[in-house]
Design a protein around this motif. Structure first.
Motif, PDB file in Angstrom:
ATOM      1  N   UNK A 225      -4.965  -6.706  11.527  1.00 25.81           N
ATOM      2  CA  UNK A 225      -3.655  -7.088  11.193  1.00 25.81           C
ATOM      3  C   UNK A 225      -3.114  -6.241  10.105  1.00 25.81           C
ATOM      4  N   UNK A 226      -2.033  -5.588  10.548  1.00 28.47           N
ATOM      5  CA  UNK A 226      -1.297  -4.665   9.799  1.00 28.47           C
ATOM      6  C   UNK A 226      -1.093  -5.098   8.117  1.00 28.47           C
ATOM      7  N   UNK A 227      -0.543  -5.948   7.901  1.00 28.04           N
ATOM      8  CA  UNK A 227      -0.027  -6.507   6.604  1.00 28.04           C
ATOM      9  C   UNK A 227      -1.610  -6.928   6.026  1.00 28.04           C
ATOM     10  N   UNK A 228      -2.474  -7.609   6.378  1.00 25.82           N
ATOM     11  CA  UNK A 228      -3.842  -7.990   6.036  1.00 25.82           C
ATOM     12  C   UNK A 228      -4.605  -6.629   5.343  1.00 25.82           C
ATOM     13  N   UNK A 229      -4.478  -5.539   6.286  1.00 34.91           N
ATOM     14  CA  UNK A 229      -5.238  -4.439   5.945  1.00 34.91           C
ATOM     15  C   UNK A 229      -4.651  -3.852   4.686  1.00 34.91           C
ATOM     16  N   UNK A 230      -3.355  -3.657   4.980  1.00 37.28           N
ATOM     17  CA  UNK A 230      -2.490  -3.046   3.932  1.00 37.28           C
ATOM     18  C   UNK A 230      -2.667  -3.675   2.441  1.00 37.28           C
ATOM     19  N   UNK A 231      -2.633  -4.995   2.424  1.00 37.85           N
ATOM     20  CA  UNK A 231      -2.745  -5.673   1.240  1.00 37.85           C
ATOM     21  C   UNK A 231      -4.367  -5.935   0.602  1.00 37.85           C
ATOM     22  N   UNK A 232      -5.177  -5.275   1.527  1.00 39.16           N
ATOM     23  CA  UNK A 232      -6.438  -5.481   0.865  1.00 39.16           C
ATOM     24  C   UNK A 232      -6.930  -4.342   0.194  1.00 39.16           C
ATOM     25  N   UNK A 233      -7.064  -4.162  -1.132  1.00 39.16           N
ATOM     26  CA  UNK A 233      -7.594  -3.031  -1.616  1.00 39.16           C
ATOM     27  C   UNK A 233      -8.657  -2.401  -1.437  1.00 39.16           C
ATOM     28  N   UNK A 234      -9.792  -3.210  -0.697  1.00 43.88           N
ATOM     29  CA  UNK A 234     -10.927  -2.927  -0.364  1.00 43.88           C
ATOM     30  C   UNK A 234     -11.110  -2.314   1.032  1.00 43.88           C
ATOM     31  N   UNK A 235      -9.761  -2.401   1.728  1.00 46.68           N
ATOM     32  CA  UNK A 235      -9.978  -2.041   3.288  1.00 46.68           C
ATOM     33  C   UNK A 235      -9.946  -0.382   3.142  1.00 46.68           C
ATOM     34  N   UNK A 236     -10.583   0.061   4.370  1.00 46.42           N
ATOM     35  CA  UNK A 236     -10.571   1.572   4.463  1.00 46.42           C
ATOM     36  C   UNK A 236      -9.137   2.170   4.455  1.00 46.42           C
ATOM     37  N   UNK A 237      -8.316   1.371   5.137  1.00 45.55           N
ATOM     38  CA  UNK A 237      -7.040   1.964   5.105  1.00 45.55           C
ATOM     39  C   UNK A 237      -6.325   1.974   3.806  1.00 45.55           C
ATOM     40  N   UNK A 238      -6.532   0.966   3.078  1.00 43.20           N
ATOM     41  CA  UNK A 238      -6.040   1.368   1.750  1.00 43.20           C
ATOM     42  C   UNK A 238      -6.760   2.152   0.731  1.00 43.20           C
ATOM     43  N   UNK A 239      -8.024   2.405   0.965  1.00 42.57           N
ATOM     44  CA  UNK A 239      -8.750   3.681   0.198  1.00 42.57           C
ATOM     45  C   UNK A 239      -8.232   5.132   0.794  1.00 42.57           C
ATOM     46  N   UNK A 240      -7.819   5.199   2.183  1.00 39.33           N
ATOM     47  CA  UNK A 240      -7.586   6.307   2.838  1.00 39.33           C
ATOM     48  C   UNK A 240      -6.259   6.743   2.316  1.00 39.33           C
ATOM     49  N   UNK A 241      -5.245   5.347   2.111  1.00 40.41           N
ATOM     50  CA  UNK A 241      -3.864   5.525   1.494  1.00 40.41           C
ATOM     51  C   UNK A 241      -3.823   6.140   0.207  1.00 40.41           C
ATOM     52  N   UNK A 242      -4.799   5.647  -0.790  1.00 35.23           N
ATOM     53  CA  UNK A 242      -4.890   5.821  -1.916  1.00 35.23           C
ATOM     54  C   UNK A 242      -5.298   7.620  -2.080  1.00 35.23           C
ATOM     55  N   UNK A 243      -5.826   8.060  -1.465  1.00 33.46           N
ATOM     56  CA  UNK A 243      -6.454   9.602  -1.082  1.00 33.46           C
ATOM     57  C   UNK A 243      -5.537  10.504  -0.613  1.00 33.46           C
ATOM     58  N   UNK A 244      -4.447   9.947   0.215  1.00 35.82           N
ATOM     59  CA  UNK A 244      -3.553  10.816   0.907  1.00 35.82           C
ATOM     60  C   UNK A 244      -2.399  10.612   0.225  1.00 35.82           C
ATOM     61  N   UNK A 245      -2.014  11.818  -0.684  1.00 40.06           N
ATOM     62  CA  UNK A 245      -0.889  11.788  -1.505  1.00 40.06           C
ATOM     63  C   UNK A 245       0.452  11.948  -0.706  1.00 40.06           C
ATOM     64  N   UNK A 246       0.566  12.433   0.512  1.00 36.92           N
ATOM     65  CA  UNK A 246       1.835  12.563   1.306  1.00 36.92           C
ATOM     66  C   UNK A 246       2.121  11.152   2.133  1.00 36.92           C
ATOM     67  N   UNK A 247       1.186  10.173   1.949  1.00 39.34           N
ATOM     68  CA  UNK A 247       1.776   8.950   2.738  1.00 39.34           C
ATOM     69  C   UNK A 247       2.091   7.850   1.754  1.00 39.34           C
ATOM     70  N   UNK A 248       3.261   7.106   2.021  1.00 33.06           N
ATOM     71  CA  UNK A 248       3.954   6.397   1.292  1.00 33.06           C
ATOM     72  C   UNK A 248       3.313   4.813   1.556  1.00 33.06           C
ATOM     73  N   UNK A 249       3.130   4.096   0.481  1.00 30.93           N
ATOM     74  CA  UNK A 249       2.997   2.916   0.552  1.00 30.93           C
ATOM     75  C   UNK A 249       4.001   1.902   1.057  1.00 30.93           C
ATOM     76  N   UNK A 250       3.855   1.149   2.128  1.00 32.84           N
ATOM     77  CA  UNK A 250       5.046   0.357   2.563  1.00 32.84           C
ATOM     78  C   UNK A 250       5.315  -0.778   1.790  1.00 32.84           C
ATOM     79  N   UNK A 251       6.303  -1.156   1.671  1.00 31.81           N
ATOM     80  CA  UNK A 251       7.021  -2.083   0.567  1.00 31.81           C
ATOM     81  C   UNK A 251       6.963  -3.264   1.432  1.00 31.81           C
TER      82      UNK A 251
END
Length: 251
Positions: A225-251
């Motif tokens: 689920x989109x929101x569940x993964x983005x809100x979980x700091x331990x998800x792979x997507x969240x970790x990828x997001x933190x390492x991808x400087x050109x990708x903005x975190x959704x509000x």
């Protein structure tokens, strides 16, 4: 071939495998009426997955099943050509015919209908994407957002079993993005067709998709689920997001 994503009687199930030249190790299932966003860094294989579903790219090994019909099964030597797969594909740069009007472009996707039915059916499809007033305009007389809507109307005109959108938000301004979010919501509400879209923007993915799948080096490493993964700091997507400087975190 065995798949990690169970084949569904309805909806889309795919498994793609190859070591190169474009590495693929993908298992995805999308239920009817649901939208999946493929995200990942440039070169992760997102567009290749769409092309493999549509029959525009053949992986070394793979299986694609849509609504119980096998489009591809490399183990059984099944490989339906693109024109036999009921996939509506919206290309990143739209790929409209420049010499045809908006109406003519949509009619070109209706060759499965009797010729006499096509003009009215195409006009109805343009009305569905709120472009009925632009039916007689050629692509060069349309804005980017209007061209995109024509491309979506043309894809839907095939009466597809799956709708594939390659970076639909990448080349449009913010007002057009908002309009596209609303249009996709209308399509999802009125049609059971599963949708897969590619996006490099997680805000767009979160707003438009029920689920997100992260691709890394051609491998589907996380889906949920989109929101569940983005809100979980331990998800792979969240970790990828933190390492991808050109990708903005959704509000």
């Amino acid at each position: 071939m065995a798949t990690g994503a169970a084949d569904m009687a309805d909806g889309l199930s795919i498994a793609l495998r190859q070591p190169g030249p474009i590495a693929l190790d993908v298992d995805i299932a999308v239920a009817p009426g649901k939208t999946l966003a493929l995200v990942g860094s440039s070169g992760a294989g997102k567009t290749t997955v769409l092309r493999a579903i549509a029959g525009l790219y053949r992986p070394r090994r793979g299986r694609v099943v849509c609504n119980g019909t096998t489009w591809l099964d490399s183990d059984r030597a099944i490989d339906l050509p693109a024109q036999a797969r009921r996939a509506g594909f919206v290309f990143q740069h739209y790929a409209l015919f420049p010499h045809l009007t908006a109406l003519g472009n949509v009619m070109e996707a209706m060759l499965h209908r009797p010729r006499a039915e096509r003009p009215d059916a195409a006009a109805a499809m343009l009305a569905r994407v709120h472009l009925e007033a632009y039916a007689d305009r050629r692509p060069d007389a349309l804005s980017g957002g209007q061209q995109q809507r024509v491309a979506i109307a043309r894809a839907l005109a095939r009466d597809p079993d799956v709708l594939l959108l390659d970076e639909p938000f990448s080349a449009v301004d913010h007002p057009t993005r908002r309009a596209l979010h609303l249009l996709l919501a209308e399509i999802r509400a009125s049609s059971p067709v599963p949708i897969i879209l590619v996006s490099h923007d997680l805000e767009d993915a979160a707003r438009s998709a029920d689920e997100i799948c992260l691709l890394q080096h051609g491998r589907s490493v996380e889906i949920g689920p989109a929101r569940a993964l983005l809100d979980d700091p331990d998800s792979r997507i969240a970790r990828w997001l933190s390492s991808a400087g050109d990708v903005a975190m959704p509000q």
